[in-house]
Each structure stands twice: as structure tokens, then as C-alpha cells.
Design a protein around this motif. Structure first.
Motif, PDB file in Angstrom:
ATOM      1  N   LEU A   5      20.576  30.292  57.581  1.00  0.00           N
ATOM      2  CA  LEU A   5      20.402  29.373  56.368  1.00  0.00           C
ATOM      3  C   LEU A   5      19.257  30.146  55.540  1.00  0.00           C
ATOM      4  O   LEU A   5      19.502  29.947  54.087  1.00  0.00           O
ATOM      5  CB  LEU A   5      19.832  28.220  56.988  1.00  0.00           C
ATOM      6  CG  LEU A   5      20.840  27.194  57.676  1.00  0.00           C
ATOM      7  CD1 LEU A   5      19.869  25.939  58.344  1.00  0.00           C
ATOM      8  CD2 LEU A   5      21.895  26.861  56.857  1.00  0.00           C
ATOM      9  N   ALA A   6      18.308  30.669  56.240  1.00  0.00           N
ATOM     10  CA  ALA A   6      17.392  31.708  55.161  1.00  0.00           C
ATOM     11  C   ALA A   6      18.173  32.520  54.454  1.00  0.00           C
ATOM     12  O   ALA A   6      17.804  33.010  53.559  1.00  0.00           O
ATOM     13  CB  ALA A   6      16.350  32.043  55.968  1.00  0.00           C
ATOM     14  N   PHE A   7      19.046  33.365  55.216  1.00  0.00           N
ATOM     15  CA  PHE A   7      19.675  34.401  54.555  1.00  0.00           C
ATOM     16  C   PHE A   7      20.530  33.951  53.431  1.00  0.00           C
ATOM     17  O   PHE A   7      20.722  34.752  52.448  1.00  0.00           O
ATOM     18  CB  PHE A   7      21.009  34.634  55.725  1.00  0.00           C
ATOM     19  CG  PHE A   7      21.901  35.488  55.279  1.00  0.00           C
ATOM     20  CD1 PHE A   7      22.364  36.295  54.216  1.00  0.00           C
ATOM     21  CD2 PHE A   7      22.884  35.350  56.303  1.00  0.00           C
ATOM     22  CE1 PHE A   7      23.359  36.866  53.907  1.00  0.00           C
ATOM     23  CE2 PHE A   7      24.467  35.930  55.955  1.00  0.00           C
ATOM     24  CZ  PHE A   7      24.620  36.690  54.790  1.00  0.00           C
ATOM     25  N   LEU A   8      21.302  32.937  53.418  1.00  0.00           N
ATOM     26  CA  LEU A   8      21.988  32.332  52.263  1.00  0.00           C
ATOM     27  C   LEU A   8      20.918  32.013  50.868  1.00  0.00           C
ATOM     28  O   LEU A   8      21.346  32.347  49.755  1.00  0.00           O
ATOM     29  CB  LEU A   8      22.573  31.086  52.501  1.00  0.00           C
ATOM     30  CG  LEU A   8      23.720  31.108  53.514  1.00  0.00           C
ATOM     31  CD1 LEU A   8      24.561  29.662  53.751  1.00  0.00           C
ATOM     32  CD2 LEU A   8      24.862  32.104  52.861  1.00  0.00           C
ATOM     33  N   ALA A   9      19.609  31.552  51.370  1.00  0.00           N
ATOM     34  CA  ALA A   9      18.803  31.289  50.480  1.00  0.00           C
ATOM     35  C   ALA A   9      18.148  32.474  49.737  1.00  0.00           C
ATOM     36  O   ALA A   9      17.788  32.346  48.450  1.00  0.00           O
ATOM     37  CB  ALA A   9      17.754  30.470  50.784  1.00  0.00           C
ATOM     38  N   ALA A  11      19.479  35.916  50.013  1.00  0.00           N
ATOM     39  CA  ALA A  11      20.322  36.875  50.164  1.00  0.00           C
ATOM     40  C   ALA A  11      20.141  37.829  48.954  1.00  0.00           C
ATOM     41  O   ALA A  11      20.024  39.116  48.502  1.00  0.00           O
ATOM     42  CB  ALA A  11      21.890  36.764  50.139  1.00  0.00           C
ATOM     43  N   ALA A  12      20.184  37.305  47.460  1.00  0.00           N
ATOM     44  CA  ALA A  12      20.009  38.171  46.381  1.00  0.00           C
ATOM     45  C   ALA A  12      18.499  38.730  46.319  1.00  0.00           C
ATOM     46  O   ALA A  12      18.528  39.455  45.482  1.00  0.00           O
ATOM     47  CB  ALA A  12      20.239  36.944  45.322  1.00  0.00           C
ATOM     48  N   CYS A  13      17.750  38.273  47.209  1.00  0.00           N
ATOM     49  CA  CYS A  13      16.172  38.999  46.815  1.00  0.00           C
ATOM     50  C   CYS A  13      16.414  40.412  47.520  1.00  0.00           C
ATOM     51  O   CYS A  13      15.287  41.135  47.172  1.00  0.00           O
ATOM     52  CB  CYS A  13      15.370  38.222  47.630  1.00  0.00           C
ATOM     53  SG  CYS A  13      15.040  36.576  47.075  1.00  0.00           S
ATOM     54  N   GLY A  14      17.091  40.736  48.316  1.00  0.00           N
ATOM     55  CA  GLY A  14      17.130  42.161  48.964  1.00  0.00           C
ATOM     56  C   GLY A  14      17.836  43.347  48.242  1.00  0.00           C
ATOM     57  O   GLY A  14      18.795  42.937  47.428  1.00  0.00           O
ATOM     58  N   ALA A  15      17.437  44.249  48.192  1.00  0.00           N
ATOM     59  CA  ALA A  15      17.938  45.319  47.532  1.00  0.00           C
ATOM     60  C   ALA A  15      18.405  46.593  48.487  1.00  0.00           C
ATOM     61  O   ALA A  15      17.668  47.303  49.081  1.00  0.00           O
ATOM     62  CB  ALA A  15      17.137  46.146  46.581  1.00  0.00           C
ATOM     63  N   VAL A  16      19.675  46.641  48.767  1.00  0.00           N
ATOM     64  CA  VAL A  16      20.299  47.657  49.410  1.00  0.00           C
ATOM     65  C   VAL A  16      21.639  47.921  48.851  1.00  0.00           C
ATOM     66  O   VAL A  16      22.368  47.038  48.382  1.00  0.00           O
ATOM     67  CB  VAL A  16      20.590  47.357  50.998  1.00  0.00           C
ATOM     68  CG1 VAL A  16      21.452  46.220  51.254  1.00  0.00           C
ATOM     69  CG2 VAL A  16      21.067  48.389  51.909  1.00  0.00           C
ATOM     70  N   ASP A  17      22.023  49.437  48.738  1.00  0.00           N
ATOM     71  CA  ASP A  17      23.018  49.812  48.181  1.00  0.00           C
ATOM     72  C   ASP A  17      24.232  49.881  49.171  1.00  0.00           C
ATOM     73  O   ASP A  17      24.520  50.990  49.867  1.00  0.00           O
ATOM     74  CB  ASP A  17      22.960  51.401  47.439  1.00  0.00           C
ATOM     75  CG  ASP A  17      24.028  51.525  46.595  1.00  0.00           C
ATOM     76  OD1 ASP A  17      25.170  50.908  46.660  1.00  0.00           O
ATOM     77  OD2 ASP A  17      24.082  52.762  46.201  1.00  0.00           O
ATOM     78  N   ALA A 163      22.229  42.338  52.073  1.00  0.00           N
ATOM     79  CA  ALA A 163      21.116  41.808  51.130  1.00  0.00           C
ATOM     80  C   ALA A 163      20.210  41.025  51.754  1.00  0.00           C
ATOM     81  O   ALA A 163      18.952  41.247  51.512  1.00  0.00           O
ATOM     82  CB  ALA A 163      21.662  41.330  49.769  1.00  0.00           C
ATOM     83  N   ALA A 164      20.609  40.232  52.738  1.00  0.00           N
ATOM     84  CA  ALA A 164      20.128  39.318  53.433  1.00  0.00           C
ATOM     85  C   ALA A 164      18.816  40.063  54.308  1.00  0.00           C
ATOM     86  O   ALA A 164      17.724  39.722  54.331  1.00  0.00           O
ATOM     87  CB  ALA A 164      20.909  38.400  54.205  1.00  0.00           C
TER      88      ALA A 164
END
Length: 226
Positions: A5-9, A11-17, A163-164
Motif C-alpha cells: 500500500l505504501a509502495f503504490l502511494a 512509487a513515483a518518489c523513487g528514482a531507478v533506471d 521505483a517503490a
């Protein structure tokens, strides 16, 4: 791994290619066992990754890797901790990317022991790894699972997962202190595993166990010899 649930909220905050994460090499066997009921109402129960005579091993092809080979020890793992309603979506099974979840979980187990100055020699190897690289490892393993046809390609799930695990909740756990001793597999759970799999090289002591609860196998994936 991270609570979904935290992952969905976040996900866009993380940066990984994810798209450029290099394919590595997986070998050994994934054995995951159920040893108890859910903790604090989260997930589907308590699970342990159990190294066999041929333990899970990931060899990285990333030239910038601070740790070239990752081989987890016995540890608790929660897979993807994905709510039942979300599991209907392709790519979001709690064990769909099991090796990626387990390898990522191991980095955090090791890091917490580094933080507490309690790391053994294998755990200490994670000391030089920056947090962002832990998310890159998850992306590399998922890319490897897809490249080797262990799992089907997916246009959404791998990017979201990558991303999460690069987000702020993961980072706070990476820096957590006081968790090394708490997160060690309890002796009672080790006994449950030994009753179920007495021949495991990591569980063999020659001691005859009294009857009692037995762990249940929930996942076995064999990637073959290194």
C-alpha cells in the motif's frame, strides 16, 4: 519487501533506471517456508528464506556495483506483501518476483546489522553499498528473471516495483538502527524448518528434534548450478 500500500502511494518518489538495469546471472535454489501467522495484520503470514545445499546466488553484470555477488543467509522475508485485491493484476503476485524480493530483503537485513555494528563477514560486505544501489539490484534481478524467461514480460509492474524500493520508506528502513537482533530468525522457527527439511545443509546438527510444529514449503525455484 516494502508494504505494497505504501509502495503504490510512493512509487513515483523513487528514482531507478529500470530499463537500463543490466541482466545478471541467477543460480541455486529459492526455498521459502511458512512458519507462522501474519504479523500485525500485514501480509499472508511469516515466511523464511532457507538456503539449501545450493543457495540462491546473484552475480551482477553492473560495472558500477559495489557488491558483485549476493548470496542471502537464512532470514525472514515477506515477499511483495501484496493485498489480496491487488494480486489479481498481472505482475503483482506476492511471490511473482520472489528472487528479486529475497535478494533485496537480504541487503536490508545485512545493512541493519551493519548499522548496529553487529554484521558478520557476509553482512559486512553490504557496508559500502549506497541505498540507491539496493533498488538497482532489485531492478537487475527482475530484468534477469524476464531475460531468462523465468517470468513473463510486464509493461508496468517491474517499473513500479523498482521505483517503490527506491522511495523514502525504503530509505528509512535502510538507515534503521536497533533492528539486527530483532530480525534474526527465532530458534523456534528454525526448529520448525529442521523438522520439515532435516537434510538441509544449513539446518543439519545431528540432534534429534522433539515433535512439534512443522514449517510448510510455499515456494521452490531452481536456477541450477552456478
Amino acid at each position: 519487501m516494502l508494504r505494497f500500500l505504501a509502495f503504490l502511494a510512493l512509487a513515483a518518489c523513487g528514482a531507478v533506471d529500470y530499463d537500463h538495469a543490466p541482466v545478471g546471472k541467477l543460480s541455486g535454489t529459492v526455498v521459502v517456508m511458512w512458519v507462522g501467522e501474519t504479523q500485525a495484520g500485514e501480509g499472508d503470514g511469516r515466511f523464511v528464506y532457507v538456503p539449501s545445499a545450493t543457495p540462491l546466488r546473484f552475480e551482477r553484470a553492473n560495472a558500477k556495483a559495489t557488491l558483485k555477488t549476493i548470496q542471502p543467509e537464512m532470514m525472514y522475508t515477506d515477499g511483495g506483501s501484496i493485498p489480496a485485491l491487488t494480486q489479481v493484476f498481472k505482475g503483482f503476485s506476492p511471490w511473482g518476483y520472489a528472487p528479486a524480493y529475497i535478494l533485496h530483503d537480504w541487503l536490508f537485513v545485512a545493512r541493519k546489522c551493519v548499522n548496529d555494528n553487529s554484521a558478520n563477514s557476509d553482512q559486512a560486505a553490504v557496508a559500502q553499498m549506497p541505498f540507491a544501489e539496493s533498488a538497482t539490484v532489485a531492478a537487475e534481478v527482475i530484468q534477469t528473471l524476464i531475460a531468462t524467461h523465468t517470468v513473463a514480460p510486464n509493461d508496468i509492474a517491474p517499473q513500479l516495483i523498482s521505483a517503490a524500493v527506491a522511495g523514502p520508506i525504503a530509505k528509512s528502513r535502510w538507515n534503521e538502527e536497533g533492528a539486527c537482533a530483532r530480525d534474526k530468525v527465532k530458534p523456534a522457527h528454525i526448529d520448525m524448518i529442521r523438522r520439515a527439511l532435516p537434510a538441509l545443509s544449513t539446518a543439519r546438527t545431528g540432534q534429534r528434534l522433539a515433535k512439534g510444529p512443522v514449517a510448510q514449503i510455499v515456494q521452490v525455484i531452481d536456477f541450477g548450478a552456478p
